[in-house]
Design a protein around this motif. Sequence first.
Motif, PDB file in Angstrom:
ATOM      1  N   ASN A   1      -7.859   7.837  -1.990  1.00 18.86           N
ATOM      2  CA  ASN A   1      -7.653   6.488  -1.441  1.00 18.86           C
ATOM      3  C   ASN A   1      -8.624   5.478  -2.048  1.00 18.86           C
ATOM      4  O   ASN A   1      -9.290   4.717  -1.342  1.00 18.86           O
ATOM      5  CB  ASN A   1      -7.790   6.511   0.087  1.00 18.86           C
TER       6      ASN A   1
ATOM      7  N   LEU B   1      -0.273  12.872  -7.218  1.00 17.78           N
ATOM      8  CA  LEU B   1      -0.099  11.962  -6.086  1.00 17.78           C
ATOM      9  C   LEU B   1      -0.977  12.379  -4.909  1.00 17.78           C
ATOM     10  O   LEU B   1      -1.533  11.530  -4.206  1.00 17.78           O
ATOM     11  CB  LEU B   1       1.374  11.930  -5.665  1.00 17.78           C
ATOM     12  N   ILE B   2      -1.105  13.692  -4.689  1.00  9.42           N
ATOM     13  CA  ILE B   2      -1.951  14.169  -3.605  1.00  9.42           C
ATOM     14  C   ILE B   2      -3.407  13.787  -3.862  1.00  9.42           C
ATOM     15  O   ILE B   2      -4.117  13.332  -2.958  1.00  9.42           O
ATOM     16  CB  ILE B   2      -1.812  15.698  -3.455  1.00  9.42           C
TER      17      ILE B   2
ATOM     18  N   LEU C   1       1.675  10.190   4.072  1.00  7.92           N
ATOM     19  CA  LEU C   1       1.779  11.079   2.919  1.00  7.92           C
ATOM     20  C   LEU C   1       2.964  12.024   3.087  1.00  7.92           C
ATOM     21  O   LEU C   1       3.716  12.270   2.137  1.00  7.92           O
ATOM     22  CB  LEU C   1       0.483  11.880   2.758  1.00  7.92           C
TER      23      LEU C   1
ATOM     24  N   THR D   1       6.091  10.098   2.472  1.00  3.04           N
ATOM     25  CA  THR D   1       6.236   9.803   1.044  1.00  3.04           C
ATOM     26  C   THR D   1       6.812  11.004   0.304  1.00  3.04           C
ATOM     27  O   THR D   1       7.738  10.863  -0.511  1.00  3.04           O
ATOM     28  CB  THR D   1       4.880   9.410   0.436  1.00  3.04           C
TER      29      THR D   1
ATOM     30  N   LEU E   1      -4.643  11.291  -5.630  1.00  2.73           N
ATOM     31  CA  LEU E   1      -4.842   9.850  -5.446  1.00  2.73           C
ATOM     32  C   LEU E   1      -4.792   9.474  -3.972  1.00  2.73           C
ATOM     33  O   LEU E   1      -5.555   8.626  -3.505  1.00  2.73           O
ATOM     34  CB  LEU E   1      -3.775   9.074  -6.214  1.00  2.73           C
ATOM     35  N   ARG E   2      -3.887  10.117  -3.238  1.00  5.13           N
ATOM     36  CA  ARG E   2      -3.743   9.785  -1.824  1.00  5.13           C
ATOM     37  C   ARG E   2      -4.980  10.228  -1.027  1.00  5.13           C
ATOM     38  O   ARG E   2      -5.472   9.498  -0.160  1.00  5.13           O
ATOM     39  CB  ARG E   2      -2.491  10.464  -1.270  1.00  5.13           C
TER      40      ARG E   2
ATOM     41  N   ASP F   1      -2.886  12.000   7.579  1.00  4.06           N
ATOM     42  CA  ASP F   1      -2.144  11.019   6.782  1.00  4.06           C
ATOM     43  C   ASP F   1      -0.640  11.298   6.892  1.00  4.06           C
ATOM     44  O   ASP F   1      -0.027  11.915   6.026  1.00  4.06           O
ATOM     45  CB  ASP F   1      -2.600  11.091   5.317  1.00  4.06           C
TER      46      ASP F   1
ATOM     47  N   SER G   1       0.824  -1.212   0.000  1.00  4.13           N
ATOM     48  CA  SER G   1       0.000   0.000   0.000  1.00  4.13           C
ATOM     49  C   SER G   1       0.859   1.264   0.000  1.00  4.13           C
ATOM     50  O   SER G   1       0.424   2.318  -0.471  1.00  4.13           O
ATOM     51  CB  SER G   1      -0.934   0.014   1.215  1.00  4.13           C
ATOM     52  N   GLU G   2       2.075   1.158   0.511  1.00  2.00           N
ATOM     53  CA  GLU G   2       2.978   2.318   0.564  1.00  2.00           C
ATOM     54  C   GLU G   2       4.170   2.117  -0.370  1.00  2.00           C
ATOM     55  O   GLU G   2       5.286   2.530  -0.071  1.00  2.00           O
ATOM     56  CB  GLU G   2       3.473   2.536   2.004  1.00  2.00           C
TER      57      GLU G   2
END
Length: 372
Positions: free
Chosen positions: A341, A334-335, A250, A253, A337-338, A247, A12-13
């Motif tokens: 979720n 990316l933000i 995040l 990441t 999509l994160r 999060d 997942s990460e």
Amino acid sequence: MIFSNVRERVKSEWLLVAFATLSIVLAIVDPRPLADYQRWLQLSTLAGLLGLLIAIQGIRDSGLVQRLAAVLLARAHSLRVVGVLLICLTAVLSMVLTNDVSLFLIVPLTLAIGRISNLPVLRVVVLEALAVNAGSTLTPIGNPQNLLLWQYVRVPFLHFVAVMLPVFLTMFALVLLVTWFWLPKGRVEMKPEHLDGHPVSVSQAALSLVALALMVVMMDHGHAVLSAALLIVPFALFDWRLLARIDWMLLLTFAAIFLGLGHFANLSWVQAALDHIDLSKPLNLYVSGILGSQLISNVPATVLLMEHAPDAMALAVAVNVGGFGGAIGSLANLIALRLANQPGGMKVLHQVSVPFLLVCAPLVYVVWRYVG
């Protein structure tokens, strides 16, 4: 059981694991002074992201987002209309609040709408990622690469907007086209059983909105670390459960991405390769900006190419186009999509964004060079 949990966590990460590994490998094979790592880490950006996460979590907990979702659905009966409204709102906000802040506001609203209706959430979030990349292109404060180049080239605000206007219009027209044909045209179906009936906490909503506004202003004036500290201390003392819901992965990441890509962009062979590219030719600069964005994201690509490019505004066009395509092209992807979720989010993004780039890139080049 333990190994299974670890394996699922790594899966997942995977983005965090990949860039953390890259950072460690580069640190071993190409050690640099501590000051370099501190510069690549971009502490002010991470602090700004943390402050935004805190403020947005407060807005979510207040119930304001759920109330806004219900109000919007009560006035729009077509899924396409809801989608177009969200896409337009996302693009407009990104022009003045930056692409990242826009997503922190819009994606939670989209998720709230999805919980009480049949809105295809993942599709809309992917479109919102495209919309912030398009909308933020227009102004020098829309995204980090524009702000960086605006300060570097020092042109008037309206001159920057005038140069980028044909580029923005082309991008946004394509986003609206994809939105209209990709979203279903059926009616909105409400799910009354999922309506959030608890009242809005006006005080918490007001305080969180003020915190968000102050965070944006402080970031704009270079005080992101101080502003984040002013937010996190009272929450740690009086509402630590809210901090626990943030999060944090995040943040880790993005720290790994900044370190890994920052180091990669400063490798000697990467710098040497740039010396062999004639960036005075518009097409060379355009292609280099797009390819660089696909490899190391558009902000690091801007930093990498800025001092080698004779035309900063041409570079701005290139790296903004480069935000489409792969997810790494823009950190806003990316933000989005994160925050969403959603299962299969990365796959769906690439199914749309990669073809979008292949169509958008030549079209924008023609408009920019021969029409605009």
